[in-house]
Design a protein around this motif. Structure first.
Motif, PDB file in Angstrom:
ATOM      1  N   ARG A  25       6.816   3.317  -8.522  1.00 37.31           N
ATOM      2  CA  ARG A  25       7.188   2.592  -9.747  1.00 37.31           C
ATOM      3  C   ARG A  25       6.098   1.609 -10.173  1.00 37.31           C
ATOM      4  O   ARG A  25       5.854   1.418 -11.367  1.00 37.31           O
ATOM      5  N   THR A  26       5.441   1.000  -9.203  1.00 39.34           N
ATOM      6  CA  THR A  26       4.346   0.076  -9.517  1.00 39.34           C
ATOM      7  C   THR A  26       3.199   0.809 -10.202  1.00 39.34           C
ATOM      8  O   THR A  26       2.691   0.374 -11.233  1.00 39.34           O
ATOM      9  N   VAL A  27       2.812   1.946  -9.630  1.00 39.40           N
ATOM     10  CA  VAL A  27       1.724   2.739 -10.225  1.00 39.40           C
ATOM     11  C   VAL A  27       2.139   3.238 -11.605  1.00 39.40           C
ATOM     12  O   VAL A  27       1.338   3.232 -12.549  1.00 39.40           O
ATOM     13  N   ALA A  28       3.400   3.648 -11.752  1.00 42.02           N
ATOM     14  CA  ALA A  28       3.888   4.103 -13.062  1.00 42.02           C
ATOM     15  C   ALA A  28       3.791   2.979 -14.092  1.00 42.02           C
ATOM     16  O   ALA A  28       3.375   3.210 -15.230  1.00 42.02           O
ATOM     17  N   GLY A  29       4.152   1.776 -13.697  1.00 39.55           N
ATOM     18  CA  GLY A  29       4.059   0.638 -14.609  1.00 39.55           C
ATOM     19  C   GLY A  29       2.632   0.350 -15.028  1.00 39.55           C
ATOM     20  O   GLY A  29       2.356   0.080 -16.207  1.00 39.55           O
ATOM     21  N   VAL A  30       1.705   0.424 -14.079  1.00 40.29           N
ATOM     22  CA  VAL A  30       0.289   0.213 -14.398  1.00 40.29           C
ATOM     23  C   VAL A  30      -0.206   1.289 -15.363  1.00 40.29           C
ATOM     24  O   VAL A  30      -0.894   0.985 -16.344  1.00 40.29           O
ATOM     25  N   LEU A  31       0.166   2.544 -15.091  1.00 43.49           N
ATOM     26  CA  LEU A  31      -0.244   3.628 -15.992  1.00 43.49           C
ATOM     27  C   LEU A  31       0.314   3.438 -17.399  1.00 43.49           C
ATOM     28  O   LEU A  31      -0.384   3.667 -18.384  1.00 43.49           O
ATOM     29  N   LYS A  32       1.561   3.010 -17.503  1.00 45.97           N
ATOM     30  CA  LYS A  32       2.151   2.775 -18.826  1.00 45.97           C
ATOM     31  C   LYS A  32       1.393   1.689 -19.575  1.00 45.97           C
ATOM     32  O   LYS A  32       1.071   1.842 -20.757  1.00 45.97           O
ATOM     33  N   ARG A  33       1.101   0.589 -18.878  1.00 43.57           N
ATOM     34  CA  ARG A  33       0.377  -0.510 -19.533  1.00 43.57           C
ATOM     35  C   ARG A  33      -1.027  -0.071 -19.957  1.00 43.57           C
ATOM     36  O   ARG A  33      -1.471  -0.362 -21.060  1.00 43.57           O
ATOM     37  N   LYS A  34      -1.733   0.627 -19.057  1.00 43.55           N
ATOM     38  CA  LYS A  34      -3.083   1.086 -19.388  1.00 43.55           C
ATOM     39  C   LYS A  34      -3.061   2.096 -20.535  1.00 43.55           C
ATOM     40  O   LYS A  34      -3.951   2.095 -21.377  1.00 43.55           O
ATOM     41  N   SER A  35      -2.039   2.946 -20.574  1.00 49.84           N
ATOM     42  CA  SER A  35      -1.928   3.932 -21.648  1.00 49.84           C
ATOM     43  C   SER A  35      -1.723   3.255 -22.995  1.00 49.84           C
ATOM     44  O   SER A  35      -2.201   3.741 -24.016  1.00 49.84           O
ATOM     45  N   ASP A  36      -1.015   2.154 -22.996  1.00 49.74           N
ATOM     46  CA  ASP A  36      -0.794   1.422 -24.238  1.00 49.74           C
ATOM     47  C   ASP A  36      -2.033   0.652 -24.672  1.00 49.74           C
ATOM     48  O   ASP A  36      -2.175   0.307 -25.842  1.00 49.74           O
ATOM     49  N   GLN A  37      -2.938   0.368 -23.724  1.00 49.59           N
ATOM     50  CA  GLN A  37      -4.121  -0.441 -24.022  1.00 49.59           C
ATOM     51  C   GLN A  37      -5.338   0.379 -24.431  1.00 49.59           C
ATOM     52  O   GLN A  37      -6.335  -0.191 -24.857  1.00 49.59           O
ATOM     53  N   LYS A  50       0.977   8.298 -20.163  1.00 47.83           N
ATOM     54  CA  LYS A  50       2.426   8.099 -20.285  1.00 47.83           C
ATOM     55  C   LYS A  50       3.201   9.208 -19.580  1.00 47.83           C
ATOM     56  O   LYS A  50       4.227   8.944 -18.943  1.00 47.83           O
ATOM     57  N   GLN A  51       2.728  10.443 -19.678  1.00 47.24           N
ATOM     58  CA  GLN A  51       3.400  11.556 -19.006  1.00 47.24           C
ATOM     59  C   GLN A  51       3.322  11.394 -17.491  1.00 47.24           C
ATOM     60  O   GLN A  51       4.308  11.603 -16.783  1.00 47.24           O
ATOM     61  N   ALA A  52       2.149  10.996 -16.991  1.00 47.67           N
ATOM     62  CA  ALA A  52       2.004  10.775 -15.549  1.00 47.67           C
ATOM     63  C   ALA A  52       2.916   9.643 -15.083  1.00 47.67           C
ATOM     64  O   ALA A  52       3.533   9.739 -14.017  1.00 47.67           O
ATOM     65  N   ALA A  53       3.021   8.581 -15.884  1.00 49.82           N
ATOM     66  CA  ALA A  53       3.919   7.470 -15.535  1.00 49.82           C
ATOM     67  C   ALA A  53       5.367   7.934 -15.493  1.00 49.82           C
ATOM     68  O   ALA A  53       6.133   7.544 -14.595  1.00 49.82           O
ATOM     69  N   GLU A  54       5.750   8.784 -16.422  1.00 49.07           N
ATOM     70  CA  GLU A  54       7.116   9.308 -16.440  1.00 49.07           C
ATOM     71  C   GLU A  54       7.383  10.155 -15.191  1.00 49.07           C
ATOM     72  O   GLU A  54       8.438  10.050 -14.573  1.00 49.07           O
ATOM     73  N   TRP A  55       6.410  11.002 -14.818  1.00 50.57           N
ATOM     74  CA  TRP A  55       6.563  11.822 -13.620  1.00 50.57           C
ATOM     75  C   TRP A  55       6.676  10.944 -12.371  1.00 50.57           C
ATOM     76  O   TRP A  55       7.446  11.242 -11.465  1.00 50.57           O
TER      77      TRP A  55
END
Length: 104
Positions: A25-37, A50-55
């Motif tokens: 979940r931590t890595v997913a959160g980082v990926l989501k934030r980086k994807s938005d940036q 975002k897809q990787a974070a969802e997976w």
């Protein structure tokens, strides 16, 4: 009759599962934030991130809800049904982990 020693792995496995799910979940959160940036969040990097974070979130849910014995059975079944894909995934994971640990 079960002794205390036979009960310890179950409690230890719960801790491992909790840590693994939390890490995912931590890595997913980082990926989501980086994807938005990224400069273009709707571009390839943003969409893939975002897809990787969802997976990863789905994987964390699976780890939380599934006991270790069932996970083992699921992996064995997956390897039997798709041996080529499983081998490629294992190889890619090995290369990735090797690159990470080589840098340390």
């Amino acid at each position: 009759m079960d002794s205390i020693e036979t009960l310890r792995p179950a409690r230890g496995s719960y801790d491992i599962k909790s840590e693994l799910a939390g890490g995912l979940r931590t890595v997913a959160g980082v990926l989501k934030r980086k994807s938005d940036q990224v400069s273009r969040p709707e571009g390839l990097a943003g969409v893939v991130g975002k897809q990787a974070a969802e997976w990863l979130d789905q994987s964390a849910d699976y780890v939380d809800k599934t006991d270790l014995q069932q996970m083992k059975l699921d992996v064995v079944d997956q390897v039997r049904r798709n041996p080529g894909s499983s081998l490629l995934i294992a190889g890619a994971a090995g290369l990735f982990l090797g690159a990470i640990f080589r840098r340390r």
